[in-house]
Design an enzyme around this catalytic site. Structure first.
Site, short mmCIF file in Angstrom:
data_model
loop_
_atom_site.label_atom_id
_atom_site.label_comp_id
_atom_site.label_asym_id
_atom_site.label_seq_id
_atom_site.Cartn_x
_atom_site.Cartn_y
_atom_site.Cartn_z
N GLU A 173 -45.48 17.49 8.61
CA GLU A 173 -46.05 16.13 8.64
C GLU A 173 -46.48 15.71 10.04
O GLU A 173 -46.10 14.63 10.51
CB GLU A 173 -45.04 15.13 8.07
CG GLU A 173 -44.76 15.35 6.61
CD GLU A 173 -43.93 14.25 5.93
OE1 GLU A 173 -43.45 13.33 6.62
OE2 GLU A 173 -43.78 14.33 4.70
N GLU A 305 -43.64 19.27 -0.32
CA GLU A 305 -42.58 18.30 -0.63
C GLU A 305 -43.11 17.40 -1.74
O GLU A 305 -44.17 16.79 -1.59
CB GLU A 305 -42.25 17.42 0.58
CG GLU A 305 -41.38 18.09 1.60
CD GLU A 305 -41.01 17.16 2.75
OE1 GLU A 305 -40.72 15.96 2.52
OE2 GLU A 305 -41.01 17.64 3.89
O1 AHR Z 1 -37.27 14.48 2.55
C1 AHR Z 1 -37.34 13.39 3.38
C2 AHR Z 1 -38.50 13.40 4.37
O2 AHR Z 1 -39.67 12.99 3.75
C3 AHR Z 1 -38.87 14.70 5.01
O3 AHR Z 1 -38.06 15.01 6.07
C4 AHR Z 1 -40.25 14.45 5.48
O4 AHR Z 1 -41.00 15.61 5.65
C5 AHR Z 1 -40.79 13.47 4.48
O5 AHR Z 1 -41.41 12.40 5.10
#
Ligand code: AHR
Length: 509
Positions: A173, A305
């Protein structure tokens, strides 16, 4: 009752389904690592200090990879802090989540744990506060046979053979203002290029995921220019672009998070559409760069994610949802996935299958707390979301078929009329089956599903369903089997999908 019609034909395929669509993501956040995964004091702890009860649960879902160590955590993480004798490892202030990191679970312990749960490793390198050289050294430590100072250090630390980790993420990110070492698209594209060059010099066989947009939200100003600009710098050096997405359907619950509320519980059918359009936008940005570079190479997508932030507070008009378990203080993120969350999980997995020509990796975020509830000092159980994830992983070996779906629509709160049945189909040539996954995202209406399958003699032999008349019902330590899937008796009529249900329909050929 309204009817949805699904048409599939052997001649129309999407792609072979990549096992890594059923991956997960774990980071050192809350008690996830220290407490739930590593806990030498726990009654089920093995000789390595890992909880065997959690390993057993993870074994049930892992067809893909486990991404580690972050997440935001990785952008301040120096991998050398987590190797060698534990008593010599530094204890650091961890600045992404404001914790203390004891460095007990380093990249070698993680690889050991991933192997025990039967998954593939997927390691992220630090491109926030870290350097390309540090990233290449990490590849050398993990993958280089020996004879160099760094690879011999691995041997000295007790691991003679290289780990041969194939899949690597170039940071996390990096477009987020909250990220340690956040960068502009140009800055990140350059460091990703340089890291990829050095990492591949050490091991040319690795696959690399560059950071794409971490949100497609209107308030995220760099989406989707970020993706184009990053790839303009590093297109030839990377294989995948990542996207991240967490959905919610309760504006009250997310009012204090980074991104504003976008959906209500009356907007559920829009959520998988939003994911599909995110994937399309990023693919278009990648293909734009492909055209500009006259390249033959396609960049694939890693949804590395994804998750659903559930709520037990929603109360749609006119519905009697009386069964709800309110979380105890501090429990919200870690416990209680309900039937809405499970239906959304199913709908998002359906989206990945329907886009499996482009999406090759998807990591469900922090299964420990999402798919499983794990008490750092106690037991664990399967949440409602476990079932669609586990069943989609188990029954989608083969080729995703193109699904023509004619679904009835409903009026959403913010997005107009939307079709509310979502479905995907997978043809398993070896087992001679077609599996249809179908979700009904209506809160109120059941629907009949007619399948027109242009294969010889396709006969419906099995219907597994996750449904409850109380959609806020959850499993708990007291009642771990309150929400479980059931076999539905197969008749000659069309299967019925009740509101907020997840369905697996198996056709024998
Ligand atoms: O999983 C929580 C967080 O969400 C992670 O660390 C990040 O990559 C995302 O913003």
């Amino acid at each position: 009752m309204k009817k949805a019609t699904l048409t599939i034909d052997k001649a129309f395929t999407v792609s072979k389904v990549d096992d890594r669509i059923f991956s997960t993501f774990i980071e050192s956040l809350g008690p996830t690592v220290y407490g739930c995964i590593y806990n030498p004091e726990h009654p089920t702890a093995n000789e390595a200090g890992f909880r065997e009860d959690v390993i057993e649960m993870m074994k049930g879902i892992n067809r893909g990879a486990v991404r580690y160590p972050g997440g935001n955590f990785v952008s301040g993480y120096h991998w050398m802090d987590g190797i060698g004798p534990r008593e010599n490892r530094p204890v650091r202030t961890e600045r992404a989540w404001n914790r203390i990191e004891p460095n007990i679970m380093g990249i070698e312990e993680y690889t050991d744990w991933v192997t025990r749960v039967g998954a593939q490793p997927m390691l992220a390198v630090n491109l926030g506060t870290g350097t390309p050289e540090e990233a290449a050294n990490e590849v050398e430590y993990m993958n280089f046979e020996g004879g160099t100072t760094i690879s011999d250090l691995r041997k000295k630390n007790g691991h003679e053979k290289p780990y041969n980790i194939k899949l690597w993420c170039l940071g996390n990110e990096m477009d987020g203002t909250w990220q340690l070492g956040e960068k502009t698209a140009y800055e990140y594209g350059r460091i990703a290029y340089e890291a990829a060059k050095q990492m591949r010099a050490v091991d040319p066989s690795i696959e690399l995921v560059a950071c794409g947009s971490c949100a497609n939200d209107k308030t995220h100003p760099t989406f989707p220019d970020w993706d184009r600009e990053v790839l303009e710098q590093c297109y030839d050096k990377v294989d995948y672009l990542s996207i991240h997405r967490y959905y919610n359907y309760d504006p009250q619950l997310v009012k204090d998070t980074v991104f504003p509320a976008q959906f209500t519980v009356e907007d559920l059918p829009m959520i998988p559409e939003d994911m599909a359009s995110f994937i399309d936008a990023i693919s278009a940005a990648a293909d734009f760069v492909k055209a500009r570079k006259y390249s033959n190479k396609t960049i694939y997508i890693s949804v590395d994610e994804w998750g659903v932030m559930g709520s037990e507070l929603v109360q749609p008009k006119g519905l009697e949802w009386t069964e709800r378990t309110l979380p105890k203080k501090g429990e919200r993120m870690m416990f209680h996935s309900n039937l809405i969350d499970a239906a959304l999980f199913g709908a998002l997995l359906i989206t990945f299958l329907n886009k499996s020509d482009r999406v090759k990796i998807a990591c469900q975020s922090v299964p420990i707390g999402g798919i499983f509830a794990v008490d750092p000092n106690g037991g664990c159980y399967k949440q409602a979301t476990y079932f669609p994830f586990q069943q989609a992983a188990a029954y989608s070996k083969g080729t995703a078929l193109r699904v023509a779906l004619d679904s009835p629509t409903l009026q959403t709160e913010n997005y107009g009329e939307k079709p509310f049945v979502k479905a995907a189909a997978v043809y398993n040539e070896e087992a001679e089956t077609i599996t249809v996954f179908a979700v009904n995202l209506s809160l109120r209406e059941s629907v009949e599903l007619e399948s027109k399958i242009a294969f010889e003699n396709a006969t419906l032999t099995r219907h597994i369903q996750l449904y409850d008349s109380q959609p806020l019902a959850v499993n708990s330590f007291e009642n771990p089997n309150r929400v479980v899937p059931k076999e539905v008796r197969v008749t000659t009529g069309n299967p019925v999908l009740p509101p907020l249900s997840w369905n697996v329909l198996q056709y024998k050929l």
